[in-house]
Design a protein around this motif. Structure first.
Motif: not given
Length: 105
Positions: A57-66
């Protein structure tokens, strides 16, 4: 290999802190957390119906949050008969619950 990706309206740190809930929900063994790269990997045990899976599982930032991306891969065999998708979905749902948020649609 199965991939499930979901976006959430929370910072990546919130999802990162909730990853242990996902590992617990799928019965993950030997989790390895890499905070620098933002991922956790673990494996599920062998059962009567499965040789087990490796889950990352990978967590990454995104425009909406993560965004959390959960990938599953069989330890042995060619077909998982939907087990990978069920594991990935359960993992993401548990992380969302522990983070106190719902996925963006």
């Amino acid at each position: 290999m199965t991939t499930v990706q979901q976006s959430f309206p929370v910072p990546p740190e919130v999802l990162w802190n909730a990853l242990p809930a996902g590992v617990t929900a799928i019965g993950g063994q030997g989790p390895f957390y890499d905070a620098q790269r933002g991922y956790v990997t673990c494996r599920t045990g062998m059962t009567f119906f499965s040789w087990g899976q490796v889950v990352t599982a990978t967590v990454s930032p995104s425009a909406a949050g993560s965004t959390i991306t959960v990938q599953t891969q069989l330890k042995f065999g060619l077909f998982d008969w939907g087990e990978g998708k069920r594991l990935a979905t359960r993992f993401a749902a548990s992380v969302a619950y522990a983070a106190g948020t719902a996925a963006l649609t």
